[in-house]
Structure formats: structure tokens, C-alpha cells
Enzyme design. Structure first.
Site, PDB file in Angstrom:
ATOM      1  N   LYS A   1      44.095  -1.122  45.883  1.00 55.92           N
ATOM      2  CA  LYS A   1      43.511  -1.933  44.803  1.00 55.92           C
ATOM      3  C   LYS A   1      44.618  -2.500  43.903  1.00 55.92           C
ATOM      4  O   LYS A   1      44.553  -3.659  43.473  1.00 55.92           O
ATOM      5  CB  LYS A   1      42.530  -1.087  43.991  1.00 55.92           C
ATOM      6  CG  LYS A   1      41.954  -1.762  42.780  1.00 55.92           C
ATOM      7  CD  LYS A   1      41.030  -2.933  43.097  1.00 55.92           C
ATOM      8  CE  LYS A   1      40.712  -3.722  41.845  1.00 55.92           C
ATOM      9  NZ  LYS A   1      39.606  -4.642  41.953  1.00 55.92           N
TER      10      LYS A   1
ATOM     11  N   LYS B   1      44.568  -3.889  32.122  1.00 62.00           N
ATOM     12  CA  LYS B   1      44.641  -2.459  32.458  1.00 62.00           C
ATOM     13  C   LYS B   1      45.158  -2.270  33.882  1.00 62.00           C
ATOM     14  O   LYS B   1      46.018  -1.432  34.137  1.00 62.00           O
ATOM     15  CB  LYS B   1      43.235  -1.868  32.263  1.00 62.00           C
ATOM     16  CG  LYS B   1      43.028  -0.439  32.670  1.00 62.00           C
ATOM     17  CD  LYS B   1      42.430  -0.269  34.044  1.00 62.00           C
ATOM     18  CE  LYS B   1      41.091  -0.930  34.230  1.00 62.00           C
ATOM     19  NZ  LYS B   1      40.512  -0.731  35.564  1.00 62.00           N
TER      20      LYS B   1
HETATM   21  P1  NAP Z   1      32.372  -2.881  32.171  1.00 64.71           P
HETATM   22  O1  NAP Z   1      31.310  -3.909  32.324  1.00 64.71           O
HETATM   23  O2  NAP Z   1      33.205  -2.863  30.940  1.00 64.71           O
HETATM   24  O3  NAP Z   1      31.667  -1.457  32.383  1.00 64.71           O
HETATM   25  C1  NAP Z   1      32.361  -0.268  32.249  1.00 64.71           C
HETATM   26  C2  NAP Z   1      31.330   0.771  31.948  1.00 64.71           C
HETATM   27  O4  NAP Z   1      31.977   2.050  31.860  1.00 64.71           O
HETATM   28  C3  NAP Z   1      30.638   0.520  30.604  1.00 64.71           C
HETATM   29  O5  NAP Z   1      29.256   0.604  30.794  1.00 64.71           O
HETATM   30  C4  NAP Z   1      31.178   1.641  29.723  1.00 64.71           C
HETATM   31  O6  NAP Z   1      30.267   2.121  28.791  1.00 64.71           O
HETATM   32  C5  NAP Z   1      31.472   2.729  30.729  1.00 64.71           C
HETATM   33  N1  NAP Z   1      32.494   3.650  30.198  1.00 64.71           N
HETATM   34  C6  NAP Z   1      33.762   3.335  29.877  1.00 64.71           C
HETATM   35  N2  NAP Z   1      34.401   4.416  29.435  1.00 64.71           N
HETATM   36  C7  NAP Z   1      33.513   5.438  29.496  1.00 64.71           C
HETATM   37  C8  NAP Z   1      33.580   6.805  29.176  1.00 64.71           C
HETATM   38  N3  NAP Z   1      34.707   7.352  28.711  1.00 64.71           N
HETATM   39  N4  NAP Z   1      32.462   7.552  29.351  1.00 64.71           N
HETATM   40  C9  NAP Z   1      31.319   6.996  29.814  1.00 64.71           C
HETATM   41  N5  NAP Z   1      31.197   5.699  30.142  1.00 64.71           N
HETATM   42  C10 NAP Z   1      32.280   4.931  29.977  1.00 64.71           C
HETATM   43  O7  NAP Z   1      33.401  -2.929  33.380  1.00 64.71           O
HETATM   44  P2  NAP Z   1      33.145  -3.334  34.901  1.00 64.71           P
HETATM   45  O8  NAP Z   1      33.516  -4.764  35.071  1.00 64.71           O
HETATM   46  O9  NAP Z   1      31.831  -2.834  35.352  1.00 64.71           O
HETATM   47  O10 NAP Z   1      34.325  -2.490  35.596  1.00 64.71           O
HETATM   48  C11 NAP Z   1      34.187  -1.104  35.927  1.00 64.71           C
HETATM   49  C12 NAP Z   1      35.386  -0.718  36.792  1.00 64.71           C
HETATM   50  O11 NAP Z   1      35.387  -1.520  37.969  1.00 64.71           O
HETATM   51  C13 NAP Z   1      36.738  -0.937  36.100  1.00 64.71           C
HETATM   52  O12 NAP Z   1      37.642   0.063  36.455  1.00 64.71           O
HETATM   53  C14 NAP Z   1      37.165  -2.285  36.659  1.00 64.71           C
HETATM   54  O13 NAP Z   1      38.571  -2.427  36.620  1.00 64.71           O
HETATM   55  C15 NAP Z   1      36.616  -2.229  38.061  1.00 64.71           C
HETATM   56  N6  NAP Z   1      36.351  -3.535  38.694  1.00 64.71           N
HETATM   57  C16 NAP Z   1      35.699  -4.525  38.026  1.00 64.71           C
HETATM   58  C17 NAP Z   1      35.479  -5.752  38.680  1.00 64.71           C
HETATM   59  C18 NAP Z   1      34.790  -6.900  38.010  1.00 64.71           C
HETATM   60  O14 NAP Z   1      34.840  -8.016  38.558  1.00 64.71           O
HETATM   61  N7  NAP Z   1      34.126  -6.726  36.880  1.00 64.71           N
HETATM   62  C19 NAP Z   1      35.921  -5.944  39.991  1.00 64.71           C
HETATM   63  C20 NAP Z   1      36.535  -4.905  40.640  1.00 64.71           C
HETATM   64  C21 NAP Z   1      36.754  -3.698  39.986  1.00 64.71           C
HETATM   65  P3  NAP Z   1      29.954   1.287  27.447  1.00 64.71           P
HETATM   66  O15 NAP Z   1      28.986   0.227  27.921  1.00 64.71           O
HETATM   67  O16 NAP Z   1      29.356   2.289  26.535  1.00 64.71           O
HETATM   68  O17 NAP Z   1      31.266   0.739  26.968  1.00 64.71           O
END
Ligand code: NAP
Length: 296
Positions: A170, A238
């Protein structure tokens, strides 16, 4: 097979829904209760803590933000380790540090719990369509146990190697995507400065060696000036921190990745961390005093 899912953001929400729609019983937890509503409305069981999810699941998926968040969800108060049974599997689909992943896998293994790292690529649309690319690290036997669930969420599923190998893949992915976004932005600046329509340039490039999914998708959104995430700049920032830390640990030079990291530092500095990471384009425009518009 009872499935748990923790972290219901842009990615976690549709991934968990796809598992539920495939007929598996799903238990979920999100830090903000409102994030669980779409899942509970669709038939999932909502829990107050990660420990509760773990107690009711055989395979527990985690999709949260950063390394410290995964550590908190697994090891923290009311974390997975507080509720999980022996021989269960924790599958971390977040993008986090490979070395921290190996250390977490070791800790879980000492409690007779298996771990896979399974970060994804393909963005929000890939998650909705169940068409993600999934890069998996961990034991092959455990991988095969989880494979039917991976198939619900993804299309290109590769067992890359042992624990941490998925996260290394990744990190490599983010090195490529970051530089692809920066390269597309530069191409559009050059086209616009030359009085040539960047949309036509994109169309021409798509058919040759410069054609790519990045040019197709990110390239179009850059032309549309659609900076809504998708993939938040703060998350790409990040990811590049993870890449640069790994480069530092290993003593390898990644000058292109370093440039992308600096762009993303500036996106964050400009208060645009919640925008999509294609916001790099706006910085490139500032550097040259040019705005990229379709039909220039
Ligand atoms: P996001 O929309 O910001 O969602 C992250 C979720 O994790 C939020 O609901 C957040 O809760 C929760 N969270 C964060 N810290 C936490 C903790 N300490 N305890 C409990 N819950 C926690 O991000 P995302 O886009 O879904 O991405 C999630 C992961 O997938 C990341 O590592 C990202 O790098 C990876 N990713 C994302 C994409 C993309 O296109 N978006 C693609 C590939 C990989 P809150 O809502 O309360 O903040």
C-alpha cells in the site's frame, strides 16, 4: 461466520454494507453513533465498543484512520483484545505503518489471535462497487479463511507475503498515486499555459502510455475542480508520512515521494486537509500563477 466491522467512514461504511448484503451477520462499532445508523437500518447489530464487536464475531475488520487509531481500537480500553476469543482473526484494512503492523500481529499472536493487514486501493467508488484492490499480509491459511469476505469487498485480491507485506504494498501504491497526481497537475499547467485545452490533452493521453486509472479518474476530477473527497488530503499526507518513515528506517532515497510529501504538507498548511488529495493542483497553480480550466 460472524463478522465484525469497526470504523464506518467513507470506506468502512460501504465495505461493511457489502458484507451485510452478501448475507453475513454483521456487528459494527463506530466512534460516532450516527455513523452506525445506515448499517443498523440495513440489519447490522450496533455495539457501543470494539470489545463488544469482538465478543460477537469470528472475523473482525478494522478500517480507521492512522496507526495510533488501529492500536487504540485493538489494544485500548474497551478495545478488541478485551472481548476477542482465541483463534479469531483481526483484519486491519486501514493504511498504517508496516513496522507497527508487524508488532501488533506479534502481540495478537501471543494471545492466539491471528492478524492480517489488508489495506485497499480503489477509493470510495471501489468500496461501494465491491471492486477494491486488496493487498494482504499474513499467514496463507488465515488469508484463505478470510478470502470469501475479501471477494465481497474487492476484485483484485493479492496475498503479498507475511504480516506487514500488505502495508508495504500500500505504501508503494501511495508513492505511485501521489506522483501521478503531481504529474497530471504539471501536464495541465503546461497545457493551460500553452493555451491548449487540458481536457483535450487528457483525452489524447488516455489512449497512449500516459493513460492510467489516475488520469481517467483523478484527471477528470481535477478538470472538474471537484475537490470533494474521495480520498482526503489529510489521509494521503498520513500515508506519505508512513512512506517517508519507512524510507528513513530502511535508508532508501525516494525523492519523488519526498516532493509529494512537501506538496501535501502545504495542502494541510493551507487548511485544505479535508479536501481530496487532488488539491495538490491548487498549489501547482499558485506556483505558476495559472488556473487550469477546461476549454482553455
Ligand atoms: P474516514 O472517512 O475519515 O473514516 C475513518 C473512520 O475511522 C471514521 O469514521 C473515524 O471515526 C474512525 N476512527 C478514526 N480513529 C478512530 C479511533 N481511534 N477509534 C475509533 N474510530 C476511529 O476515512 P476513510 O477514507 O474511510 O479511510 C479509512 C482508512 O482507509 C484510512 O486508513 C485510509 O488511509 C484508508 N483508505 C482510504 C481510501 C479513500 O479513498 N478514502 C482509499 C484507500 C484507503 P470518526 O467518524 O468519529 O472520526
Amino acid at each position: 461466520m460472524r463478522v465484525g466491522f469497526i470504523g464506518l467512514g467513507i470506506m468502512g461504511q460501504p465495505m461493511a454494507l457489502n458484507i451485510l448484503n452478501a448475507g453475513y451477520p454483521v456487528t459494527v462499532h463506530a466512534r460516532r453513533p450516527a455513523m452506525m445508523s445506515p448499517l443498523s437500518n440495513a440489519g447490522a447489530t450496533a455495539c457501543n465498543t470494539s470489545a463488544e464487536v469482538a465478543a460477537n464475531s469470528d472475523i473482525i475488520f478494522v478500517c480507521v484512520s492512522d496507526t495510533c487509531d488501529v492500536e487504540q481500537v485493538i489494544l485500548g480500553d474497551d478495545g478488541i483484545l478485551k472481548g476477542i476469543k482465541e483463534n479469531s482473526v483481526v483484519v486491519d484494512m486501514s493504511t498504517i505503518s508496516p513496522s507497527a503492523t508487524r508488532s501488533l500481529a506479534k502481540t495478537l499472536s501471543s494471545h492466539n489471535i491471528h492478524m492480517l493487514d489488508a489495506p485497499v486501493s480503489g477509493g470510495e467508488q471501489g468500496a461501494i462497487d465491491g471492486a477494491l484492490s486488496i493487498m494482504v499480509g499474513g499467514d496463507e491459511e488465515v488469508f484463505n479463511r478470510v478470502l470469501p469476505l475479501f471477494k465481497v469487498m474487492g476484485k483484485n485480491i493479492v496475498h503479498v507475503g507475511g504480516n506487514g507485506a500488505g502495508q508495504v504494498a500500500k505504501a508503494c501504491n501511495q508513492v505511485v498515486i501521489g506522483q501521478a497526481i503531481a504529474a497530471i497537475g504539471e501536464a495541465y499547467i503546461l497545457a493551460s499555459a500553452s493555451g491548449v485545452d487540458p481536457a483535450k490533452v487528457r483525452e489524447a493521453l488516455l489512449g497512449g502510455f500516459a493513460g492510467s486509472r489516475a488520469l481517467e479518474s483523478h484527471g477528470q476530477r481535477m478538470l472538474d475542480r471537484n475537490f470533494k473527497p474521495g480520498f482526503k488530503a489529510s489521509l494521503h499526507h498520513k500515508d506519505m508520512r508512513i512512506v517517508m518513515e519507512a524510507a528513513h528506517e530502511l535508508g532508501v532515497a525516494l525523492p519523488g515521494a519526498s516532493m509529494v510529501t512537501q506538496y501535501l504538507n502545504a495542502v494541510i498548511g493551507n487548511g485544505k486537509g479535508e479536501n481530496d488529495s487532488i488539491s495538490i493542483l491548487e498549489l501547482q497553480e499558485q506556483l505558476s500563477g495559472i488556473t487550469v480550466n477546461k476549454n482553455d
